[in-house]
Design a protein around this motif. Sequence first.
Motif, mmCIF file in Angstrom:
data_model
loop_
_atom_site.group_PDB
_atom_site.id
_atom_site.type_symbol
_atom_site.label_atom_id
_atom_site.label_comp_id
_atom_site.label_asym_id
_atom_site.label_seq_id
_atom_site.Cartn_x
_atom_site.Cartn_y
_atom_site.Cartn_z
ATOM 1 N N TYR A 46 48.149 47.172 40.518
ATOM 2 C CA TYR A 46 49.218 46.172 40.559
ATOM 3 C C TYR A 46 48.953 45.143 39.463
ATOM 4 O O TYR A 46 48.007 45.291 38.682
ATOM 5 C CB TYR A 46 49.296 45.510 41.941
ATOM 6 C CG TYR A 46 48.100 44.679 42.337
ATOM 7 C CD1 TYR A 46 48.187 43.286 42.391
ATOM 8 C CD2 TYR A 46 46.880 45.275 42.677
ATOM 9 C CE1 TYR A 46 47.098 42.517 42.777
ATOM 10 C CE2 TYR A 46 45.790 44.514 43.058
ATOM 11 C CZ TYR A 46 45.899 43.142 43.101
ATOM 12 O OH TYR A 46 44.823 42.379 43.476
ATOM 13 N N ARG A 47 49.800 44.126 39.369
ATOM 14 C CA ARG A 47 49.639 43.109 38.324
ATOM 15 C C ARG A 47 49.074 41.829 38.921
ATOM 16 O O ARG A 47 49.518 41.371 39.975
ATOM 17 C CB ARG A 47 50.979 42.830 37.629
ATOM 18 C CG ARG A 47 51.482 44.020 36.836
ATOM 19 C CD ARG A 47 52.726 43.696 36.019
ATOM 20 N NE ARG A 47 53.201 44.891 35.311
ATOM 21 C CZ ARG A 47 52.756 45.266 34.125
ATOM 22 N NH1 ARG A 47 51.849 44.546 33.499
ATOM 23 N NH2 ARG A 47 53.221 46.370 33.559
ATOM 24 N N ASP A 48 48.094 41.223 38.216
ATOM 25 C CA ASP A 48 47.499 39.981 38.699
ATOM 26 C C ASP A 48 48.355 38.791 38.281
ATOM 27 O O ASP A 48 49.447 38.955 37.709
ATOM 28 C CB ASP A 48 46.061 39.831 38.207
ATOM 29 C CG ASP A 48 45.959 39.739 36.680
ATOM 30 O OD1 ASP A 48 47.000 39.538 36.016
ATOM 31 O OD2 ASP A 48 44.841 39.857 36.160
ATOM 32 N N SER A 49 47.877 37.587 38.564
ATOM 33 C CA SER A 49 48.656 36.379 38.277
ATOM 34 C C SER A 49 48.901 36.182 36.789
ATOM 35 O O SER A 49 49.820 35.465 36.393
ATOM 36 C CB SER A 49 47.951 35.149 38.857
ATOM 37 O OG SER A 49 46.614 35.063 38.373
ATOM 38 N N ALA A 50 48.083 36.811 35.966
ATOM 39 C CA ALA A 50 48.268 36.724 34.511
ATOM 40 C C ALA A 50 49.093 37.895 33.984
ATOM 41 O O ALA A 50 49.174 38.106 32.772
ATOM 42 C CB ALA A 50 46.910 36.678 33.813
ATOM 43 N N TRP A 58 41.140 48.223 47.789
ATOM 44 C CA TRP A 58 41.834 47.929 49.033
ATOM 45 C C TRP A 58 43.162 48.682 49.049
ATOM 46 O O TRP A 58 43.757 48.943 47.995
ATOM 47 C CB TRP A 58 42.100 46.432 49.181
ATOM 48 C CG TRP A 58 40.867 45.597 49.345
ATOM 49 C CD1 TRP A 58 39.588 45.927 49.005
ATOM 50 C CD2 TRP A 58 40.798 44.271 49.878
ATOM 51 N NE1 TRP A 58 38.729 44.906 49.278
ATOM 52 C CE2 TRP A 58 39.439 43.872 49.827
ATOM 53 C CE3 TRP A 58 41.735 43.394 50.392
ATOM 54 C CZ2 TRP A 58 39.020 42.629 50.278
ATOM 55 C CZ3 TRP A 58 41.317 42.143 50.831
ATOM 56 C CH2 TRP A 58 39.969 41.775 50.788
ATOM 57 N N THR A 59 43.649 49.004 50.233
ATOM 58 C CA THR A 59 44.947 49.671 50.381
ATOM 59 C C THR A 59 45.944 48.686 50.983
ATOM 60 O O THR A 59 45.693 48.127 52.058
ATOM 61 C CB THR A 59 44.840 50.905 51.289
ATOM 62 O OG1 THR A 59 43.877 51.814 50.734
ATOM 63 C CG2 THR A 59 46.182 51.608 51.395
ATOM 64 N N GLY A 85 47.802 42.671 52.746
ATOM 65 C CA GLY A 85 46.497 43.309 52.828
ATOM 66 C C GLY A 85 45.670 43.263 51.567
ATOM 67 O O GLY A 85 44.566 43.809 51.533
ATOM 68 N N LEU A 86 46.156 42.603 50.498
ATOM 69 C CA LEU A 86 45.398 42.474 49.261
ATOM 70 C C LEU A 86 45.026 41.008 49.037
ATOM 71 O O LEU A 86 45.576 40.105 49.678
ATOM 72 C CB LEU A 86 46.213 42.981 48.067
ATOM 73 C CG LEU A 86 46.663 44.441 48.098
ATOM 74 C CD1 LEU A 86 47.353 44.803 46.788
ATOM 75 C CD2 LEU A 86 45.504 45.384 48.364
ATOM 76 N N VAL A 87 44.095 40.770 48.114
ATOM 77 C CA VAL A 87 43.701 39.393 47.789
ATOM 78 C C VAL A 87 44.908 38.611 47.296
ATOM 79 O O VAL A 87 45.119 37.451 47.671
ATOM 80 C CB VAL A 87 42.580 39.402 46.730
ATOM 81 C CG1 VAL A 87 42.277 37.979 46.283
ATOM 82 C CG2 VAL A 87 41.328 40.071 47.286
ATOM 83 N N LYS A 88 45.715 39.216 46.441
ATOM 84 C CA LYS A 88 46.927 38.578 45.913
ATOM 85 C C LYS A 88 48.096 38.897 46.835
ATOM 86 O O LYS A 88 48.434 40.057 47.056
ATOM 87 C CB LYS A 88 47.215 39.084 44.501
ATOM 88 C CG LYS A 88 48.408 38.435 43.825
ATOM 89 C CD LYS A 88 48.535 38.942 42.384
ATOM 90 C CE LYS A 88 49.695 38.295 41.660
ATOM 91 N NZ LYS A 88 50.995 38.749 42.164
ATOM 92 N N ASP A 89 48.714 37.846 47.420
ATOM 93 C CA ASP A 89 49.835 38.050 48.332
ATOM 94 C C ASP A 89 51.055 38.602 47.609
ATOM 95 O O ASP A 89 51.181 38.501 46.384
ATOM 96 C CB ASP A 89 50.203 36.728 49.021
ATOM 97 C CG ASP A 89 49.162 36.307 50.053
ATOM 98 O OD1 ASP A 89 48.385 37.177 50.487
ATOM 99 O OD2 ASP A 89 49.125 35.118 50.414
ATOM 100 N N LEU A 90 51.958 39.174 48.385
ATOM 101 C CA LEU A 90 53.186 39.769 47.859
ATOM 102 C C LEU A 90 54.288 38.711 47.838
ATOM 103 O O LEU A 90 54.544 38.055 48.846
ATOM 104 C CB LEU A 90 53.600 40.949 48.734
ATOM 105 C CG LEU A 90 54.808 41.766 48.290
ATOM 106 C CD1 LEU A 90 54.522 42.500 46.983
ATOM 107 C CD2 LEU A 90 55.201 42.758 49.380
#
Length: 271
Positions: A46-50, A58-59, A85-90
């Motif tokens: 997926y894409r991070d904040s940058a 993680w799944t 379920g990931l560190v970065k919320d959706l």
Amino acid sequence: MNTLEVTREEERGIYLEAGTDGEILLPIKEVPEETYIGDMLDVFIYRDSADRLIATTWTPKAMVGDFVVLKVTQVTPHGAFLDWGLVKDLMLPFGEQKRKVSQGINVVVRVYVDEETRRIAATARLGRYLGKTGRRYLENEEVDIMIVDRTDLGYRVVVEGEDWGLLYHNQIFQALEVGQKLKAYVLETRPDGKLDLILQKPGPQKAMDLSQQILDRLKQSGGFSELGDKADPSSILAAYNVSKKTYKRALSQLFKERKIIFEDGGIRLVQ
């Protein structure tokens, strides 16, 4: 999800070969023990904040295309964020909300990829994705559903991830929750393409199943049950998840077949 090869290692993590997307970082805190160059790892991309592609072991709770119920973790000037379920919320953008959401509530959304940013996001505007395939359903066909919301008529549901359906209040004999997934049966397809559904097996099969349940419980309880034809509807609902009318119909059939007799305070199995 992707299975990618480990190509090199740095202090901040390992890099995975992603073809035309180049190398993608898997942060050091997520690297499994005893991982070596050349190993193949299953990761989610997926894409991070940058806005950089990044990998995680993680799944997430849902993939692109899935309908899912998620909790709102925070609301910011940019939109709401959901725990998937990931560190970065959706992110659930304001423009993708049917009604204003607040922190702590659960909301049913569909996961999609934003065409402009190429980021994975969520939308509560489910209608744009439903009723597009023209799929035809058979009467009494078993389908998978997910509860979306409660209306004056009943509960709106997503059917097979493709169509709208409705469960009417007067045909529901169990507690339901938004986001709950369960089986249902098609009563009919309305002219607008939406489906009328029930939760209990229709027709003779339903009656046969209930009759067998009653006989099984009688055998397990020594041949007697206090749930006779005069039992409280709530007790019948708790035990068999059916209405009193349906239960009495099954008792009547078992009595005609001479499998049970009625006694004061209940029913008894005929030996």
